[in-house]
Design a protein around this motif. Sequence first.
Motif, PDB file in Angstrom:
ATOM      1  N   VAL A   1     -53.396 -13.952 -92.529  1.00 33.14           N
ATOM      2  CA  VAL A   1     -52.055 -13.184 -92.114  1.00 33.14           C
ATOM      3  C   VAL A   1     -52.137 -11.956 -92.438  1.00 33.14           C
ATOM      4  CG1 VAL A   1     -49.664 -13.347 -92.434  1.00 33.14           C
ATOM      5  CG2 VAL A   1     -50.991 -15.463 -92.040  1.00 33.14           C
ATOM      6  N   MET A   2     -52.394 -11.525 -93.769  1.00 32.08           N
ATOM      7  CA  MET A   2     -52.313 -10.083 -93.942  1.00 32.08           C
ATOM      8  C   MET A   2     -53.259  -9.013 -93.161  1.00 32.08           C
ATOM      9  SD  MET A   2     -52.517 -10.155 -98.322  1.00 32.08           S
ATOM     10  CE  MET A   2     -52.490  -8.801 -98.761  1.00 32.08           C
ATOM     11  N   LEU A   3     -54.196  -9.792 -92.633  1.00 37.84           N
ATOM     12  CA  LEU A   3     -55.126  -8.766 -91.839  1.00 37.84           C
ATOM     13  C   LEU A   3     -54.485  -8.384 -90.290  1.00 37.84           C
ATOM     14  CD1 LEU A   3     -58.776 -10.467 -92.333  1.00 37.84           C
ATOM     15  CD2 LEU A   3     -57.944  -8.345 -93.213  1.00 37.84           C
ATOM     16  N   GLN A   4     -53.592  -9.341 -90.281  1.00 42.60           N
ATOM     17  CA  GLN A   4     -52.961  -9.178 -88.888  1.00 42.60           C
ATOM     18  C   GLN A   4     -52.366  -7.630 -88.738  1.00 42.60           C
ATOM     19  OE1 GLN A   4     -50.396 -12.292 -87.710  1.00 42.60           O
ATOM     20  NE2 GLN A   4     -52.198 -13.898 -88.119  1.00 42.60           N
ATOM     21  N   PRO A   5     -51.582  -6.945 -89.546  1.00 40.56           N
ATOM     22  CA  PRO A   5     -50.943  -7.452 -90.764  1.00 40.56           C
ATOM     23  C   PRO A   5     -49.363  -8.134 -90.412  1.00 40.56           C
ATOM     24  CG  PRO A   5     -50.493  -5.166 -90.485  1.00 40.56           C
ATOM     25  CD  PRO A   5     -51.398  -5.524 -89.312  1.00 40.56           C
ATOM     26  N   ASP A   6     -49.288  -8.979 -91.130  1.00 49.46           N
ATOM     27  CA  ASP A   6     -47.864  -9.789 -91.175  1.00 49.46           C
ATOM     28  C   ASP A   6     -47.170  -9.997 -92.264  1.00 49.46           C
ATOM     29  OD1 ASP A   6     -45.452 -11.264 -90.477  1.00 49.46           O
ATOM     30  OD2 ASP A   6     -46.548 -12.670 -89.094  1.00 49.46           O
ATOM     31  N   LEU A   7     -46.402  -9.123 -92.916  1.00 49.16           N
ATOM     32  CA  LEU A   7     -45.752  -8.901 -94.266  1.00 49.16           C
ATOM     33  C   LEU A   7     -44.872 -10.213 -94.513  1.00 49.16           C
ATOM     34  CD1 LEU A   7     -45.620  -7.689 -97.053  1.00 49.16           C
ATOM     35  CD2 LEU A   7     -43.993  -6.149 -96.278  1.00 49.16           C
ATOM     36  N   GLY A   8     -44.001 -10.227 -93.592  1.00 49.80           N
ATOM     37  CA  GLY A   8     -43.281 -11.131 -93.443  1.00 49.80           C
ATOM     38  C   GLY A   8     -43.484 -12.739 -93.546  1.00 49.80           C
ATOM     39  N   THR A   9     -44.455 -13.236 -92.975  1.00 45.56           N
ATOM     40  CA  THR A   9     -45.182 -14.370 -93.089  1.00 45.56           C
ATOM     41  C   THR A   9     -46.069 -14.649 -94.270  1.00 45.56           C
ATOM     42  OG1 THR A   9     -45.289 -14.546 -90.792  1.00 45.56           O
ATOM     43  CG2 THR A   9     -46.823 -16.076 -91.890  1.00 45.56           C
ATOM     44  N   THR A  10     -46.579 -13.429 -94.941  1.00 42.07           N
ATOM     45  CA  THR A  10     -47.154 -13.578 -96.149  1.00 42.07           C
ATOM     46  C   THR A  10     -46.306 -14.014 -97.228  1.00 42.07           C
ATOM     47  OG1 THR A  10     -48.831 -11.742 -95.525  1.00 42.07           O
ATOM     48  CG2 THR A  10     -48.536 -12.161 -97.611  1.00 42.07           C
ATOM     49  N   LEU A  11     -45.133 -13.245 -97.092  1.00 48.14           N
ATOM     50  CA  LEU A  11     -44.003 -13.551 -98.278  1.00 48.14           C
ATOM     51  C   LEU A  11     -43.609 -14.956 -98.167  1.00 48.14           C
ATOM     52  CD1 LEU A  11     -41.971 -10.148 -98.009  1.00 48.14           C
ATOM     53  CD2 LEU A  11     -43.688 -10.897 -99.979  1.00 48.14           C
ATOM     54  N   VAL A  12     -43.246 -15.475 -96.884  1.00 52.62           N
ATOM     55  CA  VAL A  12     -42.806 -16.859 -96.742  1.00 52.62           C
ATOM     56  C   VAL A  12     -44.225 -17.874 -97.447  1.00 52.62           C
ATOM     57  CG1 VAL A  12     -42.569 -18.810 -95.034  1.00 52.62           C
ATOM     58  CG2 VAL A  12     -41.440 -16.332 -94.586  1.00 52.62           C
ATOM     59  N   LEU A  13     -45.404 -17.725 -96.954  1.00 55.51           N
ATOM     60  CA  LEU A  13     -46.343 -18.335 -97.341  1.00 55.51           C
ATOM     61  C   LEU A  13     -46.563 -18.347 -98.877  1.00 55.51           C
ATOM     62  CD1 LEU A  13     -49.262 -17.695 -95.182  1.00 55.51           C
ATOM     63  CD2 LEU A  13     -47.845 -19.600 -94.914  1.00 55.51           C
ATOM     64  N   GLY A  14     -46.067 -17.335 -99.863  1.00 59.88           N
ATOM     65  CA  GLY A  14     -46.338 -17.135-101.238  1.00 59.88           C
ATOM     66  C   GLY A  14     -44.973 -17.999-101.649  1.00 59.88           C
ATOM     67  N   ALA A  15     -43.860 -17.885-100.938  1.00 63.82           N
ATOM     68  CA  ALA A  15     -42.676 -18.537-101.444  1.00 63.82           C
ATOM     69  C   ALA A  15     -42.803 -20.190-101.328  1.00 63.82           C
ATOM     70  CB  ALA A  15     -41.396 -18.105-100.868  1.00 63.82           C
ATOM     71  N   ILE A  16     -43.597 -20.405-100.448  1.00 66.62           N
ATOM     72  CA  ILE A  16     -43.973 -21.861-100.123  1.00 66.62           C
ATOM     73  C   ILE A  16     -44.576 -22.298-101.341  1.00 66.62           C
ATOM     74  CG2 ILE A  16     -45.180 -23.685 -99.010  1.00 66.62           C
ATOM     75  CD1 ILE A  16     -44.082 -22.263 -96.376  1.00 66.62           C
ATOM     76  N   PHE A  17     -45.729 -21.699-101.718  1.00 70.49           N
ATOM     77  CA  PHE A  17     -46.709 -21.913-102.756  1.00 70.49           C
ATOM     78  C   PHE A  17     -45.795 -22.100-103.772  1.00 70.49           C
ATOM     79  CE2 PHE A  17     -49.364 -20.820-106.128  1.00 70.49           C
ATOM     80  CZ  PHE A  17     -50.372 -21.656-106.155  1.00 70.49           C
ATOM     81  N   LEU A  18     -45.194 -20.832-104.279  1.00 70.14           N
ATOM     82  CA  LEU A  18     -44.390 -20.937-105.656  1.00 70.14           C
ATOM     83  C   LEU A  18     -43.305 -21.996-105.848  1.00 70.14           C
ATOM     84  CD1 LEU A  18     -44.188 -19.101-108.165  1.00 70.14           C
ATOM     85  CD2 LEU A  18     -42.599 -17.605-107.200  1.00 70.14           C
TER      86      LEU A  18
END
Length: 373
Positions: A159-176
């Motif tokens: 997702v970061m390669l797209q880049p899509d910062l918003g979705t990257t943050l959501v994936l991180g929030a899900i994991f945390l």
Amino acid sequence: MAAGAARRLDWVLIVSVAVLCAIGSLLVWSATLPGDGGDPMDSTGHLRRHLAHLAVAWVACLVVASVDFRTVRAYAPIVYVATAVALVLVLTPLGAVINGSRGWIVVGAFQFQPSELAKVGLVLVLATLLGEPRDGESRPMTRDVLFCLLVLAVPLALVMLQPDLGTTLVLGAIFLGMLTLSGAPFVWVAGMLACGVAAVFCVFWFDLLEPYQLDRLATLVDPSADPQGAGYNSNQALIAVGSGGFNGTGLFQGEQTHGRFVPEQHTDFIFTVAGEELGFAGAALVIALFAVVLWRILRIALGCDQPYPRLLCVGVAAWFGFQTFINIGMGLGVMPVTGLPLPFVSYGGTAIMANMLGLGLVLGINSRDRGFE
């Protein structure tokens, strides 16, 4: 769905989401009405497509809610791998650049955004890994967390390669969120938070952000710094929300909305339509409905006897809650512009489907015995 299971569904949750969808449909309709000189025959084009997406997504939601837990758990790796493959395909010639991000697969008239369904795949796999400790263990241990980090790294990197910062943050929030409530050693939770702070520091120290991303952060601190450039979206969003007052200008009567002053108002900035046309009262209603949705999801999580369904609910709650906070924050000028839609409200196809699949997972947990083997 069996009659008994249907009676055990959380109807407060269902009705709250249905009302959000109804409000969202009206806001999408208003935001996409043709302006002066527009084609009046296309005044309902976006609305009709939006309603079609909702209809299909609601059916998918009820189908998922009717599926047995063990079946969902068994297919989790398949869903995860399928979404990872789709994220790889985005980076091939099949991928298309829309709004500056190469995040779509476009084949003819068909458009598909794999990063939205990656949220579903990540929740399913993390719930399986963190919610099923090995024999003799009552909580996830270090090796489980390390494997989960590997599972997270794949979609996060793609997702970061797209880049899509918003979705990257959501994936991180899900994991945390899931890691924190999984019972994993606290040192890992603290370590993840420390890594996040370190990552932010490194991003700025090594100048890893794109110029437009730096401009967005600068305008967050000082919205008046570049009102006609990087700060345009935030400034216009604030004007639209502020012009609504307490009662709003009235549905379909927003001058900012119909003047097309706020870009992407039917998707990323849909909350500004609520702020302008429905006013503080209508915007507060939208926020209150999201609060009810999160409350009911977490209530279902608290009632689960087993860690797997509990973590499934926690993952969905972290996803919906974080994304809602970021989207509404964008409309109010307190969060940077990241291109995240408002769940159940914004126009979209893949995003609506992903949201409804997440809702279906939660409803399925509540409609069955939560102490399953």
